[in-house]
Design an enzyme around this catalytic site. Structure first.
Site, PDB file in Angstrom:
ATOM      1  CE  LYS A 204      -3.518   2.372   2.716  1.00 22.10           C
ATOM      2  NZ  LYS A 204      -4.476   2.318   3.805  1.00 22.10           N
ATOM      3  CD  GLU A 210       9.193  -5.974   7.459  1.00 23.18           C
ATOM      4  OE1 GLU A 210       8.891  -4.867   6.947  1.00 23.18           O
ATOM      5  OE2 GLU A 210       9.024  -6.229   8.664  1.00 23.18           O
ATOM      6  N   GLY A 265      -4.942  -1.730   4.816  1.00 21.91           N
ATOM      7  CA  GLY A 265      -4.118  -2.858   4.365  1.00 21.91           C
ATOM      8  C   GLY A 265      -4.774  -4.206   4.621  1.00 21.91           C
ATOM      9  NE  ARG A 266      -6.770  -3.675  10.664  1.00 28.14           N
ATOM     10  CZ  ARG A 266      -6.106  -2.522  10.813  1.00 28.14           C
ATOM     11  NH1 ARG A 266      -4.935  -2.348  10.242  1.00 28.14           N
ATOM     12  NH2 ARG A 266      -6.628  -1.545  11.527  1.00 28.14           N
ATOM     13  CD  GLU A 351      -2.158  -4.247  11.406  1.00 34.13           C
ATOM     14  OE1 GLU A 351      -2.728  -4.115  10.317  1.00 34.13           O
ATOM     15  OE2 GLU A 351      -0.936  -4.441  11.508  1.00 34.13           O
ATOM     16  CG  HIS A 382      -4.942 -35.510  16.081  1.00 30.58           C
ATOM     17  ND1 HIS A 382      -5.222 -36.745  16.643  1.00 30.58           N
ATOM     18  CD2 HIS A 382      -5.897 -35.304  15.138  1.00 30.58           C
ATOM     19  CE1 HIS A 382      -6.274 -37.269  16.028  1.00 30.58           C
ATOM     20  NE2 HIS A 382      -6.715 -36.413  15.113  1.00 30.58           N
ATOM     21  CE  LYS A 507       5.494  -0.938  10.191  1.00 35.76           C
ATOM     22  NZ  LYS A 507       4.585  -0.208   9.309  1.00 35.76           N
TER      23      LYS A 507
HETATM   24  O1  LIG Z   1       1.065  -2.760   2.195  1.00 35.38           O
HETATM   25  P1  LIG Z   1       2.135  -2.132   3.015  1.00 35.38           P
HETATM   26  O2  LIG Z   1       2.087  -0.632   2.961  1.00 35.38           O
HETATM   27  O3  LIG Z   1       3.484  -2.654   2.599  1.00 35.38           O
HETATM   28  O4  LIG Z   1       1.912  -2.532   4.497  1.00 35.38           O
HETATM   29  C1  LIG Z   1       2.016  -3.837   4.973  1.00 35.38           C
HETATM   30  C2  LIG Z   1       1.601  -3.924   6.424  1.00 35.38           C
HETATM   31  O5  LIG Z   1       2.478  -3.103   7.157  1.00 35.38           O
HETATM   32  C3  LIG Z   1       2.176  -2.575   8.399  1.00 35.38           C
HETATM   33  O6  LIG Z   1       2.998  -3.066   9.376  1.00 35.38           O
HETATM   34  C4  LIG Z   1       0.753  -2.499   8.830  1.00 35.38           C
HETATM   35  O7  LIG Z   1       0.631  -2.708  10.201  1.00 35.38           O
HETATM   36  C5  LIG Z   1      -0.145  -3.474   8.103  1.00 35.38           C
HETATM   37  O8  LIG Z   1      -1.468  -3.053   8.293  1.00 35.38           O
HETATM   38  C6  LIG Z   1       0.162  -3.524   6.647  1.00 35.38           C
HETATM   39  O9  LIG Z   1      -0.717  -4.440   6.032  1.00 35.38           O
END
Ligand SMILES: O=P(O)(O)OC[C@H]1O[C@H](O)[C@H](O)[C@@H](O)[C@@H]1O
Length: 540
Positions: A204, A210, A265-266, A351, A382, A507
């Protein structure tokens, strides 16, 4: 207003203290309970009769939803109001699955045409990749699609790809790289040919550490093999809201699939973040998936609260968390295809509702979001079900199952598998609810010393969700069901379910620590962090 100030909350507190309900009694007193405490919507059947509540409690929970303004908040969300107050944003993931002729406004502008413009481009691109028309730099068709993303840009696509694998193009390899641990990228590409691999960089913000690290490594991996910068345009596409960052990375914005800041994002699987899924299952199936979400949106928007699936699941959850003292929720899909559903839900729920202040910033005086966990049944049985059945903690469960199997197995075997799978769903919720009394255990001739060990107290609440089969449409409806459940709980708890400030601090600190790991500069952390960094410097 905090929910604890409502008349309904007070009534529920009294009811919880006065009524020590047992599921045995509730079912004995009402032979029709199983049919009465059930509801249907968007192809899903919800049985919540094995929750520890009676009519008075259910009515008080429905009053709580009304007093907390759940319906008004729902309508405000669906109208595009800026209900994400800490970020000043609308929350309009429901617009992503709306039909072409819908009119949904953000800042006065109908967003549906732009949503469908991107969907059309996704469909077109997916068709080109699937048909072999889209060629890599050396003229090879694409055989592997690798989505690079994390959090909402990974968990949804992974979960839905696995869930709908039955519908996917078997000639295409689809992989997902998320972890900044280099072994994730290395293992996912080790058997892939760069000349026929397409990377989808999904982010996003297009700034996530990462994802950017993995995307740069992917670029290097491609260029090492193909030797020409011009190859990037044929092997990389981006999904993002941030065109500037996409350009800076070196991806032509002609190869960018856009979404908007009103998509969390979620909540973004149904945006262009679903591009890898669209390529895997084809645009027609992706549309069915969106239609399933829209079915549930309509149910959520219009069904009376007492028959509204997301509302009922939210309220039974609130009863369990806030009045019966549960602190977690086990989500147990009886489908191997849904094995990553609990992991996906962890982000969606935790979240969203892992918050300790109200919308106005006041400390909450009650528990908010539960710890969500789980695993595909029957495997979980199990592993950890022992604790659910006989441990000391109350762990409400959501069971999810399907009437029909999709899997072709040798003649006769398929039905056996399916019947055994579903027998376990029904048996587990029955065992949790009714347990086994010491008398029953003795009746089996068990020696007295073993009676306490073999007794099941029961009275452990669960809900069961059933659909006829796992299709793109039923999956879409299931996801939207949980999205709206999370929304309703957030509305009752008076928290902002759409920000995530809690992930920021770690972060920022990681960015500060990263350069210290290879350097020799003095460290100014606490003594524990200093010692850990020194250990790493020595051993790396
Ligand atoms: O899609 P991005 O901007 O890379 O974000 C990826 C993720 O990063 C963050 O840590 C947020 O807490 C998430 O809500 C998000 O989905």
């Amino acid at each position: 207003m905090q929910p604890t100030d409502t008349a309904a909350w007070k009534a529920l507190t009294t009811l919880a203290a006065e009524r020590q309900l047992t599921l045995r009694d509730l079912f004995a007193d009402d032979p029709e309970r199983g049919q009465k405490y059930a509801a249907e919507g968007a192809g899903w059947y919800l049985d919540y009769s094995k929750q520890r509540l009676d009519r008075a409690i259910l009515n008080a929970l429905l009053d709580l939803a009304r007093e907390c303004g759940v319906e008004e908040r729902r309508d405000a969300m669906l109208r595009g109001e800026k209900i994400n107050v800490t970020e000043g944003r609308a929350v309009l993931h429901t617009a992503l699955r709306a039909p072409r002729d819908a009119d949904i406004r953000a800042d006065g502008q109908n967003v549906v045409p732009q949503v469908h413009a991107v969907l059309d481009r996704m469909a077109d691109f997916a068709r080109q990749v699937r048909s072999g028309e889209w060629r890599g730099f050396t003229g090879e068709p694409i055989h592997a699609v690798v989505n690079i993303g994390i959090g909402g840009s990974d968990l949804g696509p992974v979960m839905a790809y696995e869930a709908l694998e039955h519908y996917s193009d078997r000639n295409l390899t689809v992989r997902f790289v998320s972890n900044v641990d280099g072994s994730d990228f290395a293992e996912k590409v080790r058997d892939l040919d760069p000349a026929s691999t397409l990377f989808i960089v999904s982010s996003k913000t297009f700034t996530t550490l990462e994802t950017m690290t993995n995307a740069h490594t992917a670029r290097r991996w491609l260029l090492d093999a193909l030797g020409d910068e011009a190859a990037v345009a044929r092997h990389f596409v981006a999904v993002s809201t941030n065109a500037d960052e996409v350009r800076q990375f070196g991806i032509d914005t002609a190869n960018m699939f856009e979404f908007w800041d009103w998509v969390g994002g979620r909540y973004s699987l149904d945006s262009a973040i679903g591009l890898s899924l669209t390529i895997a299952i084809g645009p027609e199936h992706f549309r069915e998936f969106l239609d399933g979400m829209h079915d549930m949106d309509r149910h959520f928007a219009s069904a009376p609260l007492e028959q509204n699936l997301p509302v009922l699941m939210a309220l039974t959850g609130i009863w369990n968390q806030n009045f019966l003292g549960a602190c977690s929720l086990a989500v147990l899909p009886y489908s191997q295809y849904l094995r990553s559903f609990p992991a996906y839900l962890q982000q969606l729920d935790m979240e969203s509702n892992g918050k300790h202040v109200t919308l106005s910033g006041a400390e909450v005086g009650y528990d908010t979001g539960p710890i969500v966990w789980g695993q595909a049944g029957t495997n979980g049985q199990h592993a950890f079900y022992q604790l659910i059945h006989q441990g000391t903690r109350l762990i409400p469960c959501d069971f999810i199952g399907f009437a029909r199997s999709l899997t072709p197995l040798p003649a006769g075997e398929g039905q056996t598998h399916q019947d055994l799978l579903m027998a376990n769903v029904f048996a587990q919720s029955e065992a949790l609810a009714f347990g086994k009394t010491p008398q029953q255990v003795r009746g089996d001739g068990v020696p007295e010393t073993l009676v306490p060990h073999k007794t099941f107290a029961g009275n452990r609440p669960s809900s069961t969700l059933l659909a006829r089969d796992l299709t793109p449409r039923s999956l879409g409806a299931l996801i939207a069901l949980y999205e709206h459940k999370v929304f309703v709980q957030g509305a009752v708890w008076d928290i902002n379910s759409f920000d995530q400030w809690g992930v920021e601090l770690g972060k920022v600190l990681a960015q500060r620590i990263a350069p210290e790991l290879s350097g020799e500069q003095d460290l100014h952390h606490d003594s524990s962090t200093n010692a850990l960094i020194r250990w790493y410097r020595r051993e790396r």
